[in-house]
Design a protein around this motif. Sequence first.
Motif: not given
Length: 397
Positions: A14-23, A29-32
């Motif tokens: 989603r940005d340099l520090n946040t990753v989204q798993f799944g569509v 789920m979003v992790l960061g």
Amino acid sequence: MHPMVKPALRRAWRDLNTVQFGVAPAHAMVLGPMDTATGSFLTLLDGTRGIPLLRDEGRRMGLPDRHVDGLVERLARAGLLDDATGGGPAADALRAKKAVLDRLRPDLASLSLVAPAPGDGMRRLAARRSLRVQVRGAGRVGVVLASALAGAGVGHVDVRDGGCVEPWDVAPGGLPADSIGERREEAARRAVRPAAPDRPPRRGGQSPSEEADPGFSLVIIAPRDGLAAHAPEPTAAEPLIASGTPHLYAGVVEGTGIVGPLVLPGDTACAGCLDRGRSDRDPTWPRLLAQWRSGRQPDQVPACDLTLSATVAGLAAGHALAFLDGELPSSAGARWEASVPGFSWHARPVWPHPACPCGTVEKAKGEQTSGDESPQETMAGQQPDAARLSGTWRAHV
């Protein structure tokens, strides 16, 4: 353990520090925040390395062991991590059958989304191979439904019906055109067999004819005459109630598809509850039902188009698999209905009836009055509680 980020979920930043798993929102789920090194480390979680090797790789990337262990634990807790070697002995036996597992990989990927613990999806898929399901009805709904269950890895799928195949029984994925005139039961079994990715495992080295019948994990009642699914005959299900066998109704009547209820004897409403509840609401119901059951002409062909029958078969198979995998589907204590041409599904609750001999109401009263609920909080006709029932019936299957 060989950790891997669940491959069924697409990954995007989603940005340099946040990753989204799944569509899709159901499982996304979003992790960061996540630093660059940790983000790069995620690519190593592909199931080819155990924890010791992952720690070694982490050190080379400047990540201490505690950081690697914490990331693995965090991903597992979030339901995003799988175990490429998990699932137990039955899962190992399935992995040894590469051609079989390749057929089932889409099902495994789907199970990994609903089974949060690492390796649990593979465990559930492997467990299906030892389950026994009977489908009663070899028409447009029943055979397609049975084929879907066999194709999804259920080891023993038995189909029962009488008479011979008629031209209107034929359906894509069900009975083929060249089976017209053959005995329905034999034609249905022959149609279902190729859908299975593997032959069912034998118990104790015995041949199927030598095995003692252990009963069925689930019986699905999918009659060719959809009236028997819309208004099931309570006496026909009495042996299933007496033996404690879970059973699910599915069918099509006059352009309306029906899935449910899923009956868990003693815990959810049965066909007798359904019948008595209708009679309470409409005193003319018994008279109407008697005329419908006796008034149909033998040469009448039911209104059961291919799209609706395939829809009902697919939804019923999904509810059946959810139950067999240890979940409690929404058809427990309810019926799902949809009609052509809108195909808009809606649920109708089926309440336990106090006059029904199935005993569901009395059991619910006993469980509730023995707990901490006040009398005002107790309702004998309430729908089943998923947390209470899922464990009970998971043990049953």
